[in-house]
Design a protein around this motif. Structure first.
Motif: not given
Lengths: 115, 112
Positions: B71-75, B32-42, B47-50, B59-65
């Motif tokens: 053994k690689q994945f990218s956002l 399970y390979f998620p991507w998380y987004q963090q804004f300052p102070g949060k 964001l998206i997972a694969i 998902e919209g403008r975001f793509t996971i390959s």
């Protein structure tokens, strides 16, 4: 929208003092976590808690750390005798299901500064 | 084996451009390979997972390959916007009662 809430947002303490960080996870969630993030660094796992007991802990989570879910809603992290290197942002997180199958929701964090 | 290696550490992209962040792992038990987004102070936010049974998720403008053999994945963030400026973390977990392991993060700045 339900959210994970954490208090305090910022705590300053003297080295050697005890600190308790508090979290209220999302109400129907079953899995609870503490992570920490030293300024500008990666998010590091500390401990996971499920079914009223620790399910896993990292090497960071030594005898100075403890967690408790005292009343079915709060989830606390206690640091018994703080060290300078404990200064970090501590994030509580919860999930309805195991994070391998569901989303982990993070709180906004508690910034701990040890002087 | 429990590590997830993320690059680059920081990234500056022009508005409208494509932002690409890469991660690599060693442990083949990760599934399970998620991507998380963090804004300052949060706190980080999902964001998206694969999962490894697909090679791409959009998902919209975001793509996971996802490249299982490497053994690689990218956002990929298409049409990057200033509002995308944040720190992005890749993560991985495996079945069983094991926690998410995070990469070191990539600080993305999208400039107009």
């Amino acid at each position: 929208e339900p959210e994970v809430t954490q208090t305090p947002s910022h705590q300053v303490t003297q080295m050697g003092q005890e600190v308790i960080l508090r979290c209220v996870p999302i109400s129907n969630h079953l899995y609870f976590y503490w992570y920490r993030q030293i300024l500008g660094q990666k998010v590091e796992f500390l401990v996971s808690f499920y079914n009223n007991e620790i399910s896993e802990k990292s090497e960071i989570f030594d005898d100075q750390f403890s967690v408790e879910r005292p009343d079915g809603s709060n989830f606390t992290l206690k640091i018994r005798s703080t060290k300078l290197e404990d200064s970090a942002m501590y994030f509580c997180a919860s999930s309805e299901r195991h994070p391998n199958t569901g989303e982990l929701f993070f709180g906004e964090g508690s910034r701990l500064t040890v002087l | 084996q429990q590590q997830v290696k993320q690059s680059p550490q920081s990234l500056i992209v022009q508005k409208g451009g494509i932002s690409i962040i890469n991660c690599a792992y060693e442990n083949t038990a990760f599934d399970y390979f998620p991507w998380y987004q963090q804004f300052p102070g949060k706190g980080p936010a999902l964001l998206i997972a694969i999962r490894p049974d697909v090679s791409e998720k959009k998902e919209g403008r975001f793509t996971i390959s996802f490249n299982k053999s490497a053994k690689q994945f990218s956002l990929h963030i298409m049409d990057s916007q200033p509002g995308d400026s944040a720190t992005y973390f890749c993560a991985a977990s495996m079945r069983g009662n094991t926690p998410l392991v995070f990469g070191k993060g990539t600080r993305l700045s999208v400039i107009a």
